[in-house]
Design a protein around this motif. Structure first.
Motif, PDB file in Angstrom:
ATOM      1  N   ALA A 168       0.858  -1.194   0.000  1.00 35.52           N
ATOM      2  CA  ALA A 168       0.000   0.000   0.000  1.00 35.52           C
ATOM      3  C   ALA A 168       0.888   1.235   0.000  1.00 35.52           C
ATOM      4  O   ALA A 168       2.044   1.188   0.442  1.00 35.52           O
ATOM      5  CB  ALA A 168      -0.911   0.003   1.221  1.00 35.52           C
ATOM      6  N   ARG A 169       0.325   2.331  -0.490  1.00 38.51           N
ATOM      7  CA  ARG A 169       1.078   3.585  -0.586  1.00 38.51           C
ATOM      8  C   ARG A 169       0.404   4.668   0.245  1.00 38.51           C
ATOM      9  O   ARG A 169      -0.829   4.762   0.281  1.00 38.51           O
ATOM     10  CB  ARG A 169       1.175   4.031  -2.046  1.00 38.51           C
ATOM     11  N   ALA A 170       1.231   5.489   0.887  1.00 38.59           N
ATOM     12  CA  ALA A 170       0.713   6.554   1.756  1.00 38.59           C
ATOM     13  C   ALA A 170      -0.268   7.444   1.010  1.00 38.59           C
ATOM     14  O   ALA A 170      -0.069   7.783  -0.157  1.00 38.59           O
ATOM     15  CB  ALA A 170       1.866   7.393   2.301  1.00 38.59           C
ATOM     16  N   TYR A 171      -1.327   7.810   1.700  1.00 36.38           N
ATOM     17  CA  TYR A 171      -2.370   8.728   1.243  1.00 36.38           C
ATOM     18  C   TYR A 171      -3.257   8.172   0.129  1.00 36.38           C
ATOM     19  O   TYR A 171      -4.451   8.449   0.085  1.00 36.38           O
ATOM     20  CB  TYR A 171      -1.762  10.071   0.789  1.00 36.38           C
ATOM     21  N   GLU A 172      -2.691   7.376  -0.765  1.00 32.63           N
ATOM     22  CA  GLU A 172      -3.499   6.844  -1.864  1.00 32.63           C
ATOM     23  C   GLU A 172      -4.230   5.567  -1.480  1.00 32.63           C
ATOM     24  O   GLU A 172      -5.239   5.229  -2.095  1.00 32.63           O
ATOM     25  CB  GLU A 172      -2.613   6.587  -3.083  1.00 32.63           C
ATOM     26  N   ASP A 173      -3.700   4.855  -0.496  1.00 30.46           N
ATOM     27  CA  ASP A 173      -4.284   3.573  -0.101  1.00 30.46           C
ATOM     28  C   ASP A 173      -4.563   3.552   1.396  1.00 30.46           C
ATOM     29  O   ASP A 173      -3.849   4.188   2.180  1.00 30.46           O
ATOM     30  CB  ASP A 173      -3.331   2.416  -0.437  1.00 30.46           C
ATOM     31  N   VAL A 174      -5.590   2.818   1.766  1.00 31.08           N
ATOM     32  CA  VAL A 174      -5.919   2.640   3.192  1.00 31.08           C
ATOM     33  C   VAL A 174      -6.250   1.169   3.424  1.00 31.08           C
ATOM     34  O   VAL A 174      -7.181   0.629   2.823  1.00 31.08           O
ATOM     35  CB  VAL A 174      -7.129   3.510   3.611  1.00 31.08           C
ATOM     36  N   TRP A 175      -5.480   0.517   4.280  1.00 33.92           N
ATOM     37  CA  TRP A 175      -5.786  -0.855   4.677  1.00 33.92           C
ATOM     38  C   TRP A 175      -6.949  -0.834   5.668  1.00 33.92           C
ATOM     39  O   TRP A 175      -6.921  -0.098   6.668  1.00 33.92           O
ATOM     40  CB  TRP A 175      -4.596  -1.496   5.378  1.00 33.92           C
ATOM     41  N   SER A 176      -7.964  -1.585   5.400  1.00 34.66           N
ATOM     42  CA  SER A 176      -9.054  -1.733   6.367  1.00 34.66           C
ATOM     43  C   SER A 176      -9.893  -2.945   6.000  1.00 34.66           C
ATOM     44  O   SER A 176     -10.077  -3.263   4.823  1.00 34.66           O
ATOM     45  CB  SER A 176      -9.951  -0.492   6.399  1.00 34.66           C
ATOM     46  N   LYS A 177     -10.406  -3.611   7.038  1.00 39.47           N
ATOM     47  CA  LYS A 177     -11.311  -4.750   6.830  1.00 39.47           C
ATOM     48  C   LYS A 177     -12.730  -4.274   6.563  1.00 39.47           C
ATOM     49  O   LYS A 177     -13.607  -5.079   6.270  1.00 39.47           O
ATOM     50  CB  LYS A 177     -11.271  -5.668   8.058  1.00 39.47           C
ATOM     51  N   ARG A 178     -12.943  -2.947   6.685  1.00 41.00           N
ATOM     52  CA  ARG A 178     -14.281  -2.374   6.488  1.00 41.00           C
ATOM     53  C   ARG A 178     -14.379  -1.769   5.095  1.00 41.00           C
ATOM     54  O   ARG A 178     -13.548  -0.951   4.696  1.00 41.00           O
ATOM     55  CB  ARG A 178     -14.557  -1.288   7.530  1.00 41.00           C
TER      56      ARG A 178
END
Length: 772
Positions: A168-178
């Motif tokens: 994942a890349r800062a600001y462009e991606d967000v890891w979340s199970k939701r």
């Protein structure tokens, strides 16, 4: 205190697969890292290394292809992750400082191979030879391994979203199970996410990655990754299926019959029925599918298990960057500004950043640095910008080492002094102003007009002085001038004219001080640089300054009066109290060793000057406009480029011995003039009588005078060659030769001193006004 180095750096050798499938691990690309930029040539080299390795493996079962070093921070506190849902984080976040190009490429290769694996397995016949059963099992194992390398299974969460892309890349991606929180917008992460959905919905079809806008056009942001992924898919297809012979793939039967080789690849021997089918089944209908699958497995096994990294894990960002700089030999290290930009974004907030003042400031800085196309040029330009910026901010001497500059920017921005967003914006704004000064003023092209805010233009002689400072690479002046330039940039409209006048006065003062210092005192640039640092960091003579924004122990302020008084103080401190002091000091300098300064002194003295009728050989101040030399057109004119000794540097026996008794005399100001290159070559080292005749020809004002003076040469025994004749016929009128041509008697040491004195006096009369 002793240091436990092993606790700061940990290095392990890992295969590409072992690194990617590390339990709970997600690779994180910080915002300052450049986007994916590998070319098809880089990818081809990776596949060629794999095929070459398979060939070597037949001779040496411990063959490994080493792919270099990955440098990462084990970010246990998730300090580098932005934006973040802390409860949603992978258990092990590895922030990648170096190696993202290789990691990203392997992820794309694994996705491409996974897609081919799924399609190949689906093409297996229902009724088939027993050899296919073993091969299908191997493909199933391969599918599972590849999927594990691409996605991290968090085990709980919304449908689909319990799986995270491994990168994942800062600001462009967000890891979340939701589903409501998760976002995968960077080119690599989006590719992985789309491939994950593809695997769930249509795994036996070709996966195509080409994100499009509302008009059906490929989004430019994704083009590089999209093109490289297509290239990877083609290479996998060519190597394993269509053009394996052209790609020099090892002969299959030779591989699977080699017991030691099979042990090295699988850890066991290949079943006999597989060997027999490979040997005897060439006429079978599904033979090509069988061989394609076997080649794919061999390629994948080698690339996963035999292509390796050294993974260096550091405790902190500083340690990781230090390691990167130490190991990096061919890459493009990030500039200090590139690693600083995310701090600015974080301070403003991602959602607000693009509409914030900081966005405009950062855009200006980037537009300047992007004018340097090569990485090493951009690195140097950033350093050249930050050294004077640190001086103008705190009065500190910032080193040119990348790690020092990176730390300084971060520490200043995060210091208690800049605790408010307005203060942080001011810091970035001043850096932006300095970058604009460097772009518009300092690095302007010679033929570009220099128009500043409010259509204000610098005077022609100011621009010539600026060019002098640039030619001697006197970049230390960017620190004080950047302060005045920032005040001009931020001035209210009705105050622009006044602030522009202050900026030009600061520029003229800097020119005057630096030229007067170098002409009279000489010495290294270090000496004069120290004076400028003191102006910015100290209260000079207990009264003036300092000029920096927040120097230690003082309060900084921008005052043109105090700036001039500070510079004057240093001249007076070094015994230059008056015109007579300065002139006396200049006479004693071998100024020829400072060629640009010597040229400028001759320009300053000769500007609007005429021959002195009472003292032949000298010049005196004339009326304004009589000889306007102080323009960029004249400064860069080839007619005035070459610095010429009148009495040559070494005596051929035709010159007064006294000139050479003191080595300073021949290189002093009074023994120098300016000539074009061709004219200089014909004047050369001739004796004084012959040189004087040539000066008379070159200063002839009309054709009759020109011919008459040429005719006189034969009377004094001066023969003019065909080449010299051609030079003279094409020469322009050279007014600086006129006074030399008027001298009728001997050129000796006494006259050189007299001429040095007169020229220096004329220079003082002009420059001293610039410094008040």
């Amino acid at each position: 205190m002793s240091v436990d180095i092993e606790s700061i750096f940990k290095a392990t050798a890992q295969s590409s697969w072992a690194f990617l499938i590390t339990t709970g691990q997600g690779c994180y690309i910080p915002a300052y890292q450049r986007h994916f930029a590998w070319s098809s040539e880089n990818v081809d080299r990776l596949f060629e290394d794999a095929i070459h390795g398979l060939h070597l493996l037949q001779k040496r079962d411990n063959t490994i292809s080493f792919l270099g070093t990955i440098i990462a921070i084990h970010d246990t506190k998730h300090a580098t992750v932005q934006p973040i849902y802390k409860t949603e984080m992978p258990s092990k976040v590895m922030t990648i400082i170096d190696g993202q190009q290789r990691i990203s490429t392997f992820l794309m290769i694994n996705a491409a191979i996974s897609n081919v694996t799924c399609r190949l397995r689906a093409s297996f016949p229902k009724k088939r030879e027993p050899a296919f059963d073993w091969l299908e099992e191997q493909l199933q194992i391969q599918e599972a391994r590849l999927k594990k390398s691409l996605f991290l299974d968090m085990e709980t969460g919304d449908p689909d979203h319990q799986h995270y892309p491994r990168l994942a890349r800062a600001y462009e991606d967000v890891w979340s199970k939701r589903e409501s929180q998760a976002k995968y917008s960077s080119p690599i992460s989006r590719l992985l996410w789309e491939y994950f959905l593809h695997l769930k919905r249509e795994p036996t079809k070709i996966f195509r990655y080409a994100p499009k806008d509302d008009n059906g056009e490929l989004l430019p942001h994704y083009r590089v990754v999209s093109d490289i992924f297509k290239h990877i898919q083609k290479r996998v297809n060519d190597i394993c299926i269509k053009k394996h012979e052209e790609n020099d793939f090892p002969e299959l039967l030779g591989v699977i019959q080699n017991t030691e080789l099979c042990e090295a690849i699988w850890g066991f021997e290949v079943p006999q029925e597989v060997i027999e089918f490979a040997r005897d089944g060439i006429e079978e209908k599904n033979y090509d599918i069988f061989c394609n699958a076997l080649r794919l497995i061999l390629l994948t096994k080698y690339m996963s298990d035999r292509m390796a990294f050294t993974v260096v894990t550091a405790e902190s960002e500083d340690d990781a960057f230090d390691m990167f700089e130490a190991l990096n030999t061919t890459g493009e290290p990030l500039t200090a500004f590139e690693t600083f930009k995310p701090k600015v974004i974080e301070a403003e907030g991602m959602a607000k950043y693009e509409k914030s003042p900081s966005f405009e400031y950062v855009t200006q800085i980037e537009s300047y640095l992007e004018t340097f196309k090569k990485a090493e040029e951009r690195q140097r330009a950033t350093s050249v910008m930050l050294v004077p910026f640190a001086l103008s901010e705190t009065g500190e001497k910032l080193q040119k080492k990348l790690a020092d500059q990176r730390r300084w920017l971060r520490d200043q921005f995060e210091s208690d002094v800049l605790d408010k967003i307005e203060d942080k914006r001011g810091f970035v704004r001043r850096l932006s102003s300095l970058s604009k000064f460097l772009q518009v003023v300092w690095r302007r092209k010679v033929d570009e007009p220099l128009v500043l805010r409010g259509s204000n233009q610098l005077l022609p002689d100011t621009i010539v002085g600026l060019d002098v400072l640039r030619e001697i690479d006197h970049s230390i002046v960017a620190a004080p001038l950047g302060r005045f330039f920032d005040v001009l940039q931020t001035a209210e409209d009705d105050d622009v004219k006044s602030r522009f006048e202050d900026f030009e006065a600061a520029l003229r003062s800097s020119i005057a001080f630096s030229v007067m210092w170098r002409a009279a005192i000489g010495g290294t640039s270090t000496t004069i640089d120290t004076k400028y640092r003191q102006v910015l960091s100290e209260k000079i003579d207990g009264k003036y300054g300092p000029l920096a924004v927040r120097p230690k122990k003082h309060t900084g302020s921008v005052s043109i009066s105090n700036y001039k008084k500070s510079l004057i103080h240093f001249l007076e401190k070094d015994t230059i109290w008056s015109k007579a002091d300065w002139v006396d000091a200049v006479i004693k300098q071998p100024i020829y060793s400072q060629k640009t300064i010597a040229r400028f002194l001759l320009f300053l003295a000769s500007h609007d000057a005429v021959t002195d009728s009472k003292e032949p050989g000298l010049i005196e101040r004339g009326r304004a406009g009589v000889l306007p030399l102080l323009t960029t057109q004249h400064w860069h004119d080839k007619s005035y480029l070459t610095l010429e000794h009148i009495a040559p540097q070494s005596n051929s026996g035709d010159w007064e011995e006294e000139i050479y008794a003191d080595p300073v005399t021949v290189d002093s100001l009074g023994n120098l003039t300016l000539l074009p290159g061709p004219e200089n070559s014909i004047v050369g080292n001739k004796k004084w009588e012959h040189k004087k005749a040539l000066y008379r020809i070159l200063s002839a004002k009309n054709e009759e005078e020109f011919k008459s003076r040429k005719h006189e040469c034969s009377k004094i025994g001066l023969s003019i060659s065909l080449k010299a004749q051609d030079v003279l016929d094409n020469a322009k009128y050279l007014p600086m030769c006129e006074s030399l041509a008027e001298k009728t008697d001997t050129w000796d040491a006494d006259f050189i001193e007299t001429r040095s004195k007169r020229l220096a006096e004329l220079v003082w009369d002009r420059l001293s006004k610039w410094l008040d």
